[in-house]
Design an enzyme around this catalytic site. Structure first.
Site, short mmCIF file in Angstrom:
data_model
loop_
_atom_site.label_atom_id
_atom_site.label_comp_id
_atom_site.label_asym_id
_atom_site.label_seq_id
_atom_site.Cartn_x
_atom_site.Cartn_y
_atom_site.Cartn_z
N CYS A 18 11.19 -6.90 -9.54
CA CYS A 18 9.78 -7.24 -9.68
C CYS A 18 9.54 -8.17 -10.86
O CYS A 18 8.47 -8.75 -11.00
CB CYS A 18 8.93 -5.98 -9.83
SG CYS A 18 8.91 -4.98 -8.34
N LYS A 21 8.24 -11.68 -10.13
CA LYS A 21 6.87 -11.96 -9.70
C LYS A 21 6.29 -13.12 -10.50
O LYS A 21 6.59 -13.25 -11.69
CB LYS A 21 5.98 -10.74 -10.02
CG LYS A 21 5.89 -9.69 -8.94
CD LYS A 21 4.77 -8.71 -9.30
CE LYS A 21 4.62 -7.63 -8.25
NZ LYS A 21 3.45 -6.79 -8.50
N ASP A 92 4.32 0.48 -1.88
CA ASP A 92 2.94 0.00 -1.85
C ASP A 92 2.11 0.72 -0.78
O ASP A 92 0.90 0.85 -0.92
CB ASP A 92 2.91 -1.51 -1.65
CG ASP A 92 3.21 -2.26 -2.94
OD1 ASP A 92 2.84 -1.76 -4.01
OD2 ASP A 92 3.82 -3.35 -2.87
N ASP A 228 1.08 1.75 -7.82
CA ASP A 228 2.45 1.95 -8.28
C ASP A 228 2.73 0.97 -9.43
O ASP A 228 2.13 -0.09 -9.53
CB ASP A 228 3.49 1.86 -7.15
CG ASP A 228 3.48 0.53 -6.43
OD1 ASP A 228 2.55 -0.29 -6.63
OD2 ASP A 228 4.42 0.29 -5.64
CO CO Z 1 2.45 -2.08 -5.91
CO CO Z 2 4.04 -4.95 -4.27
#
Ligand code: CO
Ligand code: CO
Length: 354
Positions: A18, A21, A92, A228
């Site tokens: 992540c 991103k 998600d 999350d």
């Molecule tokens: Co999320």
């Molecule tokens: Co996501």
């Protein structure tokens, strides 16, 4: 024929998980510049909130929950990478209170550079997590790409009245976090060969854990908001909750579970770029206790991959939900509360005031 894997998967990209991103600051500017289309009345959760997934009503008692997530390798073991990427994408749907039903694989893979067995292992790891989630693989798409990337598009279902947005937190709620943070720092340490096999196993297990149990347990409690914790870090996602809900948030830094060695590694300079970006982005909206040094602050903003749920639950039932989560084997901790004071801001207390 199986070839020995000589290329470290995490060496094939500059960012991982992540952490790759696009930053929240850059992204919101781009999205704001786009023309707005007319709102479909059946779209219950769309792009105007910072929610984890979109929700689209089909009938009075059925809505679709849709999300997509993919990223570059966060660990070197291809099977584990597949597991983590799948757990992260499925999360998600759980964060919205939904149940995942179908998934599509998204594959980018340097087919001339890496042995095809690497891709087979990634898909096997993902497939095992999808089965564990009770969902079904229905297809996918693959491209030949220099940097490997993998993830899933996930479709789940939910009752339209039971959607958990991140903007639902109410003053008096208490906040639970269901996985430890420090994942960005530890996975950056993997790239730099600074972790023991046991430490790699621990952080991988945290990322590969589905948020399924946590979501199932919270369904029986008066939860007002949920999200999350992923690329924007704990404080980034908590700030979205505070701003979206119009509440203030207080976090007790000493109560936040952090993976072992995160601070030590951070002190050695093992801090992902995404974590520093997160810190810069949220810092104007946070009041940190003076006792928290810069490393503590970075850790609270550390870009997480496949993190836990941040749950805002009615204060009266928070202890009971915490106990139920622990009973279910979820590493949950009560880390703070939502307040009427300082709406849209976060106060982070240090150990001494807690
Ligand atoms: Co999320
Ligand atoms: Co996501």
């Amino acid at each position: 024929m199986q070839q020995e894997q000589t290329i470290k998967l995490t060496s094939l990209s500059t960012k991982g998980g992540c952490g790759c991103k696009i930053g929240p600051g850059e992204l919101s500017g781009i999205l704001a510049s786009l023309p707005k289309s007319e709102r479909d009345p059946n779209l219950l959760v769309g792009t105007e909130t910072n929610d984890d997934a979109g929700v689209y009503k089909l009938t009075d008692d059925l809505a679709l929950v849709q999300t997509v997530d993919f990223f570059t390798p966060i660990v070197d073991d291809p099977y584990a990478f597949g597991q983590v990427a799948a757990a992260n994408a499925l999360s998600d749907v759980y964060a919205m209170g939904g149940t995942p039903k179908t998934v599509l694989n998204l594959v980018a893979f340097p087919i001339a550079k890496l042995d095809p067995s690497v891709l087979a292992d990634i898909l096997r790891g993902a497939g095992d997590k999808v089965r564990e989630a009770g969902a079904t693989l229905v297809g996918g798409h693959s491209i030949d790409d220099n940097e490997p990337k993998f993830g899933l598009a996930v479709t789940g279902v939910i009752h339209p009245d039971r959607v958990l947005a991140n903007a639902g937190a109410k003053p008096g709620d208490r906040l639970l976090l269901t996985k430890p943070i420090g994942v960005g720092i530890l996975t950056t340490a993997i790239k730099r060969d600074k972790l023991s096999p046991e430490e790699i196993e621990r952080v991988t297990a945290v990322m590969a854990t589905l948020n399924r149990r946590a979501a199932e347990v919270m369904a029986d409690y008066p939860v007002h908001g949920c999200t999350d914790v992923t690329g924007f870090g704990l404080l980034g996602h908590a700030l979205e909750m505070a701003k979206g809900s119009g509440v203030g948030i207080v976090i007790d830094a000493a109560k936040v579970p952090v993976l072992p060695r995160a601070k030590e590694l951070a002190a050695e300079g093992v801090i992902p770029g995404g974590t520093k970006n997160n810190y810069r982005h949220v810092e104007p909206s946070i009041d940190f206790a003076p006792s928290l040094d810069e490393l503590d602050r970075f850790i609270l903003c550390d870009a997480v991959t496949s993190g836990g749920l941040l749950i805002a639950v009615d204060g009266e039932r928070a202890e009971a939900l915490h106990a139920a989560l622990l009973d279910a084997g979820v590493e949950a901790a009560l880390i703070g509360a939502a307040t009427r004071e300082h709406p849209g801001r976060i106060v982070v207390r240090g150990g001494e005031e807690a």
